[in-house]
Design a protein around this motif. Structure first.
Motif, PDB file in Angstrom:
ATOM      1  N   ARG A  44       0.680  -1.228   0.139  1.00 58.73           N
ATOM      2  CA  ARG A  44       0.086  -0.120   0.059  1.00 58.73           C
ATOM      3  C   ARG A  44       0.839   1.278   0.037  1.00 58.73           C
ATOM      4  N   LEU A  45       2.002   1.315   0.855  1.00 60.13           N
ATOM      5  CA  LEU A  45       2.684   2.526   1.035  1.00 60.13           C
ATOM      6  C   LEU A  45       4.135   2.478   0.189  1.00 60.13           C
ATOM      7  N   GLN A  46       4.497   1.623  -0.369  1.00 57.30           N
ATOM      8  CA  GLN A  46       5.735   1.566  -1.187  1.00 57.30           C
ATOM      9  C   GLN A  46       6.802   2.198  -0.508  1.00 57.30           C
ATOM     10  N   PRO A  47       7.063   1.775   0.704  1.00 55.75           N
ATOM     11  CA  PRO A  47       8.331   2.457   1.636  1.00 55.75           C
ATOM     12  C   PRO A  47       9.649   2.375   0.882  1.00 55.75           C
ATOM     13  N   ASP A  48      10.474   3.298   1.033  1.00 57.67           N
ATOM     14  CA  ASP A  48      11.905   3.191   0.583  1.00 57.67           C
ATOM     15  C   ASP A  48      12.555   2.143   1.552  1.00 57.67           C
ATOM     16  N   LEU A  49      12.593   1.785   2.836  1.00 51.79           N
ATOM     17  CA  LEU A  49      13.269   1.023   3.454  1.00 51.79           C
ATOM     18  C   LEU A  49      12.216   0.280   4.611  1.00 51.79           C
ATOM     19  N   VAL A  50      12.541  -1.042   4.693  1.00 53.22           N
ATOM     20  CA  VAL A  50      11.939  -1.634   5.630  1.00 53.22           C
ATOM     21  C   VAL A  50      13.049  -2.426   6.616  1.00 53.22           C
ATOM     22  N   ILE A  51      12.632  -2.276   7.989  1.00 52.12           N
ATOM     23  CA  ILE A  51      13.668  -2.801   9.037  1.00 52.12           C
ATOM     24  C   ILE A  51      12.754  -3.874   9.480  1.00 52.12           C
ATOM     25  N   ARG A  70      10.924  -9.399  -5.435  1.00 55.11           N
ATOM     26  CA  ARG A  70      10.243  -8.354  -6.182  1.00 55.11           C
ATOM     27  C   ARG A  70      11.055  -7.176  -6.771  1.00 55.11           C
ATOM     28  N   THR A  71      10.937  -6.700  -8.054  1.00 54.02           N
ATOM     29  CA  THR A  71      11.797  -5.622  -8.823  1.00 54.02           C
ATOM     30  C   THR A  71      10.961  -4.621  -9.277  1.00 54.02           C
ATOM     31  N   PRO A  72      11.160  -3.483  -8.791  1.00 54.29           N
ATOM     32  CA  PRO A  72      12.080  -3.087  -7.609  1.00 54.29           C
ATOM     33  C   PRO A  72      11.510  -3.586  -6.260  1.00 54.29           C
ATOM     34  N   HIS A  73      12.390  -3.533  -5.191  1.00 56.50           N
ATOM     35  CA  HIS A  73      12.001  -3.767  -3.749  1.00 56.50           C
ATOM     36  C   HIS A  73      12.568  -2.629  -3.060  1.00 56.50           C
ATOM     37  N   PRO A  74      11.960  -2.525  -1.849  1.00 57.62           N
ATOM     38  CA  PRO A  74      12.499  -1.566  -0.878  1.00 57.62           C
ATOM     39  C   PRO A  74      13.837  -2.129  -0.238  1.00 57.62           C
ATOM     40  N   THR A  75      14.500  -1.078   0.117  1.00 58.15           N
ATOM     41  CA  THR A  75      15.962  -1.666   0.861  1.00 58.15           C
ATOM     42  C   THR A  75      15.454  -2.212   2.281  1.00 58.15           C
ATOM     43  N   MET A  76      15.911  -3.252   2.336  1.00 55.55           N
ATOM     44  CA  MET A  76      15.664  -4.265   3.573  1.00 55.55           C
ATOM     45  C   MET A  76      16.866  -4.332   4.725  1.00 55.55           C
ATOM     46  N   LEU A  77      16.697  -3.821   5.743  1.00 55.86           N
ATOM     47  CA  LEU A  77      17.603  -3.895   7.023  1.00 55.86           C
ATOM     48  C   LEU A  77      17.105  -4.978   8.230  1.00 55.86           C
ATOM     49  N   VAL A  78      17.988  -5.744   8.316  1.00 56.66           N
ATOM     50  CA  VAL A  78      17.416  -6.919   9.411  1.00 56.66           C
ATOM     51  C   VAL A  78      18.147  -6.482  10.754  1.00 56.66           C
ATOM     52  N   LEU A  79      17.360  -6.562  11.675  1.00 60.35           N
ATOM     53  CA  LEU A  79      17.568  -6.035  12.952  1.00 60.35           C
ATOM     54  C   LEU A  79      17.227  -7.248  13.896  1.00 60.35           C
ATOM     55  N   THR A  80      17.976  -8.037  14.361  1.00 59.10           N
ATOM     56  CA  THR A  80      17.588  -9.240  14.994  1.00 59.10           C
ATOM     57  C   THR A  80      18.357  -9.641  16.418  1.00 59.10           C
ATOM     58  N   ASN A  81      17.841 -10.550  17.162  1.00 66.83           N
ATOM     59  CA  ASN A  81      18.350 -10.823  18.413  1.00 66.83           C
ATOM     60  C   ASN A  81      19.238 -12.204  18.061  1.00 66.83           C
ATOM     61  N   HIS A  82      19.198 -12.670  16.993  1.00 63.72           N
ATOM     62  CA  HIS A  82      19.725 -13.798  16.336  1.00 63.72           C
ATOM     63  C   HIS A  82      20.539 -13.691  15.437  1.00 63.72           C
ATOM     64  N   PRO A  83      21.677 -13.041  15.654  1.00 58.84           N
ATOM     65  CA  PRO A  83      22.901 -12.582  14.534  1.00 58.84           C
ATOM     66  C   PRO A  83      23.737 -13.713  13.929  1.00 58.84           C
ATOM     67  N   TYR A  84      22.882 -15.044  13.880  1.00 58.27           N
ATOM     68  CA  TYR A  84      24.064 -16.077  13.558  1.00 58.27           C
ATOM     69  C   TYR A  84      24.677 -15.974  12.068  1.00 58.27           C
ATOM     70  N   PRO A  85      25.530 -16.360  11.749  1.00 56.90           N
ATOM     71  CA  PRO A  85      26.167 -16.344  10.292  1.00 56.90           C
ATOM     72  C   PRO A  85      25.262 -16.838   9.493  1.00 56.90           C
ATOM     73  N   GLN A  86      24.666 -17.972   9.704  1.00 53.95           N
ATOM     74  CA  GLN A  86      23.970 -18.624   8.675  1.00 53.95           C
ATOM     75  C   GLN A  86      22.601 -17.727   8.293  1.00 53.95           C
ATOM     76  N   TYR A  87      22.049 -17.260   9.491  1.00 53.68           N
ATOM     77  CA  TYR A  87      20.928 -16.123   8.984  1.00 53.68           C
ATOM     78  C   TYR A  87      21.506 -14.985   8.196  1.00 53.68           C
ATOM     79  N   ARG A  88      22.585 -14.383   8.605  1.00 61.35           N
ATOM     80  CA  ARG A  88      23.072 -13.432   7.925  1.00 61.35           C
ATOM     81  C   ARG A  88      23.398 -13.633   6.390  1.00 61.35           C
TER      82      ARG A  88
END
Length: 127
Positions: A44-51, A70-88
């Motif tokens: 609905r809003l087409q944000p530039d960035l999603v946290i 999707r192309t294009p897609h908003p920039t995605m920034l992951v913020l997690t309590n589970h910073p494991y290398p495999q998730y990254r």
């Protein structure tokens, strides 16, 4: 620059909203506590960035997979309590551009948002 926060923790959403409010050029357009709300708001809003929080109802990984395809897609920034290398690795491969640990890298989020906002303001001025 418009931002959407997708995190099931009201406390984290509030903390991020407070930080975002201090950055010129950034507008918080929506908050979502689960993946379905996030997808609806993104459409609905087409944000530039999603946290994105990885562990929220509906799975943050599903959100990243869906939006990253999707192309294009908003920039995605992951913020997690589970910073494991495999998730990254998984998140970055699926389309996330940034990956931060909630416990130790909150300042990194602020730095990225500030840099992006300044770049956005700079590009608007050159038009």
């Amino acid at each position: 620059m418009q931002i959407l926060i997708a995190d099931d923790s009201e406390l984290v959403r509030h903390k991020l909203a407070m930080l975002i409010a201090k950055i010129p050029g950034i507008e918080l357009v929506a908050e979502a506590s689960n993946v379905d709300q996030a997808l609806e708001s993104i459409d609905r809003l087409q944000p530039d960035l999603v946290i994105v929080d990885l562990h929220m109802p509906g799975s943050g990984l599903r959100l990243i997979d869906t939006v990253g395809a999707r192309t294009p897609h908003p920039t995605m920034l992951v913020l997690t309590n589970h910073p494991y290398p495999q998730y990254r690795a998984r998140c970055l491969k699926a389309g996330a551009e940034y990956f931060f640990d909630k416990a130790t890298e909150f300042d990194g989020v602020v730095r990225v948002l500030t840099d992006m906002a300044q770049a956005s303001i700079g590009s608007e001025r050159s038009l």
